[in-house]
Motif scaffolding. Sequence first.
Motif, PDB file in Angstrom:
ATOM      1  N   GLY A 193       0.809  -1.222   0.000  1.00  0.00           N
ATOM      2  CA  GLY A 193       0.000   0.000   0.000  1.00  0.00           C
ATOM      3  C   GLY A 193       0.837   1.265   0.000  1.00  0.00           C
ATOM      4  N   ASP A 194       2.120   1.162   0.108  1.00  0.00           N
ATOM      5  CA  ASP A 194       2.974   2.347   0.110  1.00  0.00           C
ATOM      6  C   ASP A 194       3.086   2.948  -1.293  1.00  0.00           C
ATOM      7  N   LYS A 195       3.483   4.233  -1.271  1.00  0.00           N
ATOM      8  CA  LYS A 195       3.671   4.910  -2.540  1.00  0.00           C
ATOM      9  C   LYS A 195       5.135   5.267  -2.674  1.00  0.00           C
ATOM     10  N   ILE A 196       5.724   4.910  -3.776  1.00  0.00           N
ATOM     11  CA  ILE A 196       7.129   5.259  -4.011  1.00  0.00           C
ATOM     12  C   ILE A 196       7.168   6.369  -5.048  1.00  0.00           C
ATOM     13  N   ILE A 197       7.793   7.471  -4.671  1.00  0.00           N
ATOM     14  CA  ILE A 197       7.873   8.582  -5.618  1.00  0.00           C
ATOM     15  C   ILE A 197       9.289   8.655  -6.164  1.00  0.00           C
ATOM     16  N   VAL A 198       9.389   8.472  -7.471  1.00  0.00           N
ATOM     17  CA  VAL A 198      10.714   8.489  -8.097  1.00  0.00           C
ATOM     18  C   VAL A 198      10.926   9.873  -8.690  1.00  0.00           C
ATOM     19  N   LYS A 199      11.975  10.558  -8.192  1.00  0.00           N
ATOM     20  CA  LYS A 199      12.240  11.912  -8.681  1.00  0.00           C
ATOM     21  C   LYS A 199      12.985  11.865 -10.011  1.00  0.00           C
ATOM     22  N   GLU A 200      13.065  13.014 -10.613  1.00  0.00           N
ATOM     23  CA  GLU A 200      13.717  13.113 -11.911  1.00  0.00           C
ATOM     24  C   GLU A 200      15.143  12.580 -11.849  1.00  0.00           C
ATOM     25  N   GLY A 201      15.593  11.923 -12.911  1.00  0.00           N
ATOM     26  CA  GLY A 201      16.943  11.396 -12.910  1.00  0.00           C
ATOM     27  C   GLY A 201      17.028  10.132 -13.724  1.00  0.00           C
ATOM     28  N   VAL A 202      18.242   9.593 -13.786  1.00  0.00           N
ATOM     29  CA  VAL A 202      18.434   8.360 -14.534  1.00  0.00           C
ATOM     30  C   VAL A 202      18.778   7.247 -13.553  1.00  0.00           C
ATOM     31  N   TYR A 203      18.041   6.145 -13.658  1.00  0.00           N
ATOM     32  CA  TYR A 203      18.248   5.029 -12.748  1.00  0.00           C
ATOM     33  C   TYR A 203      18.661   3.820 -13.554  1.00  0.00           C
ATOM     34  N   LYS A 204      19.895   3.390 -13.376  1.00  0.00           N
ATOM     35  CA  LYS A 204      20.356   2.247 -14.160  1.00  0.00           C
ATOM     36  C   LYS A 204      20.048   0.979 -13.396  1.00  0.00           C
ATOM     37  N   GLU A 205      18.862   0.467 -13.636  1.00  0.00           N
ATOM     38  CA  GLU A 205      18.440  -0.723 -12.904  1.00  0.00           C
ATOM     39  C   GLU A 205      17.705  -1.650 -13.840  1.00  0.00           C
ATOM     40  N   HIS A 206      17.793  -2.928 -13.550  1.00  0.00           N
ATOM     41  CA  HIS A 206      16.941  -3.838 -14.307  1.00  0.00           C
ATOM     42  C   HIS A 206      16.474  -4.949 -13.373  1.00  0.00           C
ATOM     43  N   LYS A 207      15.545  -5.730 -13.868  1.00  0.00           N
ATOM     44  CA  LYS A 207      14.963  -6.800 -13.060  1.00  0.00           C
ATOM     45  C   LYS A 207      14.514  -6.287 -11.685  1.00  0.00           C
ATOM     46  N   ILE A 208      13.771  -5.186 -11.704  1.00  0.00           N
ATOM     47  CA  ILE A 208      13.233  -4.642 -10.464  1.00  0.00           C
ATOM     48  C   ILE A 208      11.981  -5.452 -10.142  1.00  0.00           C
ATOM     49  N   ILE A 209      11.991  -6.143  -9.060  1.00  0.00           N
ATOM     50  CA  ILE A 209      10.873  -7.045  -8.766  1.00  0.00           C
ATOM     51  C   ILE A 209       9.883  -6.384  -7.817  1.00  0.00           C
ATOM     52  N   ILE A 210       8.631  -6.330  -8.236  1.00  0.00           N
ATOM     53  CA  ILE A 210       7.589  -5.785  -7.374  1.00  0.00           C
ATOM     54  C   ILE A 210       6.729  -6.958  -6.917  1.00  0.00           C
ATOM     55  N   ASP A 211       6.819  -7.260  -5.632  1.00  0.00           N
ATOM     56  CA  ASP A 211       6.116  -8.442  -5.142  1.00  0.00           C
ATOM     57  C   ASP A 211       5.115  -8.090  -4.057  1.00  0.00           C
ATOM     58  N   LYS A 212       4.755  -6.808  -3.969  1.00  0.00           N
ATOM     59  CA  LYS A 212       3.694  -6.401  -3.021  1.00  0.00           C
ATOM     60  C   LYS A 212       2.889  -5.289  -3.644  1.00  0.00           C
ATOM     61  N   PRO A 213       1.678  -5.130  -3.201  1.00  0.00           N
ATOM     62  CA  PRO A 213       0.804  -4.124  -3.813  1.00  0.00           C
ATOM     63  C   PRO A 213       1.256  -2.707  -3.486  1.00  0.00           C
ATOM     64  N   ILE A 214       1.976  -2.078  -4.348  1.00  0.00           N
ATOM     65  CA  ILE A 214       2.463  -0.715  -4.101  1.00  0.00           C
ATOM     66  C   ILE A 214       2.169   0.150  -5.327  1.00  0.00           C
ATOM     67  N   THR A 215       2.362   1.460  -5.108  1.00  0.00           N
ATOM     68  CA  THR A 215       2.202   2.411  -6.203  1.00  0.00           C
ATOM     69  C   THR A 215       3.563   3.025  -6.491  1.00  0.00           C
ATOM     70  N   LEU A 216       3.922   3.026  -7.772  1.00  0.00           N
ATOM     71  CA  LEU A 216       5.226   3.576  -8.156  1.00  0.00           C
ATOM     72  C   LEU A 216       4.976   4.755  -9.091  1.00  0.00           C
ATOM     73  N   ILE A 217       5.344   5.956  -8.613  1.00  0.00           N
ATOM     74  CA  ILE A 217       5.036   7.134  -9.430  1.00  0.00           C
ATOM     75  C   ILE A 217       6.303   7.913  -9.754  1.00  0.00           C
ATOM     76  N   GLY A 218       6.454   8.288 -10.999  1.00  0.00           N
ATOM     77  CA  GLY A 218       7.612   9.096 -11.374  1.00  0.00           C
ATOM     78  C   GLY A 218       7.249  10.565 -11.406  1.00  0.00           C
TER      79      GLY A 218
END
Lengths: 405, 235, 260
Positions: free
Chosen positions: A37-62
Amino acid sequence: MSIFLLFTQSFNAQDIEVCQTCETRSISDAISQAKPGDKIIVKEGVYKEHKIIIDKPITLIGENLPIVDGENKGDIFQVFADSVTIDGLKLINVGSSYTSDFAAIRLSRAKNFLIQNLELRKIFFGIYLEKSHHGTIRNNNILGDAVNEHNSGNGIHLWYSKNVKIEDNLIQKVRDGIYLEFADDCVISNNKSIDNLRYGLHFMFSNDDVYQHNIFENNGAGVAVMFSKRIEMIRNEFKYNWGTAAYGLLLKEINDATIESNIFEENTTGINVEGSNRITYTKNDFKDNGTAIKVLGACYDNIFTLNNFLYNSFDVSFNSRLNTNRFHQNYWSEYTGYDLDEDGYGDVPYRPVKLFSYVVNQIPEAIILMRSLFVDIIDFSEKVSPVFTPDNLLDEEPLIRKYND
Amino acid sequence: MIKIDNLHKKFGKNEVLKGVDLNIPEKGIFAVLGPNGSGKTTLIKSILGMVVPDKGKIFIKGKETQQNGAYRSDIDYLPQIANFPNNLGVKELIKMIKDLRGVNADYDELIKVFKLEPFLNKKLNNLSGGTKQKVNIVLTFMFDSQIVILDEPTTGLDPVALIHLKNLIKKEKEKGKTILVTSHIMSFVEEISDEIVFILEGKIYFKGNLQELREKTGEADFEHAIANLLMKDHA
Amino acid sequence: MLKILKYSFFDLIRSRWSYVYLLFYLLLGFVLLFLNEDLSKAVITLMNVIIILVPLIGTIFGVMYYYDSKEFTELLLAQPVKRSSIFIGQYLGVSLSLVMSLVIGLGLPFVFYGLFQSSAIFDFTLLLVTGALLTLAFTAIAFNIALYNENKIKGFSYAILMWLFMAVIYDGLFLMFLVIFDTYPLDKFSLIATMLNPIDLSRILILLKLDIAALLGYTGAIFKEFFGTNTGLFSALGALMIWVVLPVFNIYRKSKKKDF
């Protein structure tokens, strides 16, 4: 109930911010810190990531469209949980593979998801759904760089996924814009699928889906519907699909579909129909196509009514002498009959199949003789006494005026 | 003035001119006579360059005739059948021919003589044959070239016009011109010509003045003399 | 030559038939646009009319004018004018007056219905150019036929036959050939056969505008190259021009040798 659940979740929810100077610098870290149920706010920028696993009900907002760069290493996001929202990110560099279908976002056995406002660039597959139901994919901008069919992926790919809404997306230059396999009860609306290598939209073994108000332009073929049942196709536009095997709409082995109020314009073939039965074609506009409707193989009990056939090189092409299809009350721009009793229907039946279309089917080069006086003469004589075209393939009551919705 | 060397012309298998040699000196009226199909018109047309000879040469004023037709500015020609562009008026036609030649033309006097004033603005296809012929005559005589060629000039003319025509021809002769005439009207030929060229079967059969003709045939009457020439041949 | 051209031209534009021809096009243009204000659609209909009618009119006028002005020609032949100038001048007189009728007859209605504000202007120009080239080609061919035939009836019949051949029979034979040699690659043959008939060439120009979607349904690479690019447009126009130049050159050649 569900509204209540959502409400309580957001009430307890906590925001986690991700940025270069924040406490949490990577999205993966943020997710592992987050509670359901948490909200993750991703700020402006470049994120070099892959295989990001989301295994719980969350909100991801850029915020301001942060970039997540997968550096061509495979899936960028993998979602295995229900009620996940991904919103406002730019995902780039998925990387291609011949053995696995890498995607910018992969959802597996997830429900109630919302994927929206994303920008996808340099992808292999875009959004890939496996056995994921009841979700929405909305307002994404997907631009691929597909050159060959065999090493490119689809923009939005559904496999064994039901009740998914796909709306307001722009999908360009991938293999299939939207691909559905064993995907039932989906609604696809207001998308634009342009310049794709194969199909703008592709159904395989999918039933009871609706697609409406979409625009399909300049794809290998606009939409292909294969081995599917009860598909509704309403108010879509199929345009500029030019080439040898280019169709506005390709129907293969499908039954009981509805095709209504669509526009087919300037396609080499408007609709190519093979082995499809009990389809109703109503109120469609076929304009400036090479062949408006090409019927191949056994097609039975299809009904064409209130359609406008406008200035197509050929209105209907038919390769069999047997016909159980019915053309009724359509408008044909080439109709030259009259309406003496002024009931709005021509008094002389119209025969939409020209002899010359047979000739061209046999000898493609003969197309160069189109519109010659000689061809007009043989077409006319065939019209007067049909020898090669099915005798009963005619519109008994052709409209005198164009049908307007 | 006009010199013809060994002129040959075939139309298909029909050999019309079989080596004509002819020398027409300056000044005087020369009548070209002969039975139908003897090659009179072909000869005249060869001189004008309307027929392309198979063999032989034609010299006008000492110069060999050329394809470009510039030498024709020295020749005034009256064709046998006068047909003109149908939609032109008489005046326009006269102006047009004048324009084509690009030289001065004196037609007012001629128009008056032949009483063509009422027809000046009429279209040519509305004119009678005789009137057309008068127009034809005007078109020929309005220029002042050294050589005049008249092919059946009397066709369709009334007696008054005929007298005017004769006067015209005489006047031109007095100017020192070389005039070539063909005609079937023997009295007309007798009256005006200085010398006679008789063509038979594509060859010059006789050339000389009236006196010589009479001497040769032993006939005093011109018409009989000509007939005699023909009869002899057939005999 | 210019003088002859001028007189032939003025002679013709005062003839009743030029007006009938002009009126026909005016009427056709206005009626078409009155029934359907869509300029592009009217252009398409006109193209179909023009590729059959213009050659016919050019042929008939060409032969008719040649025979009608035969005596006048003889009159001119006695003048100090080059022979080729006479015939080429007359030819240009006829064909240009026909072209003018076409341009004015169709131009006026279209300008009246707002051609200059319309996107159809390119198509319309193409229509006029095609019509003009067809007129020039067929009048020249008709002149050739007349030059080779002294007999008016014969010349007329040959000219009409020629038109019938080009307009209908040629395509029939063409199609028959395609049916018989179905198993061979025929795209090169088809293109060459098209080049050999000015009516077919003009038809190709129409197909390029109208049926490009259908044309591109064909697999052959040669067709694709021809129709998919501007090659088709330019080579068809070029070939059409050759169809003007060759007969005109032959008028020039033949007129030098002919007896009158």
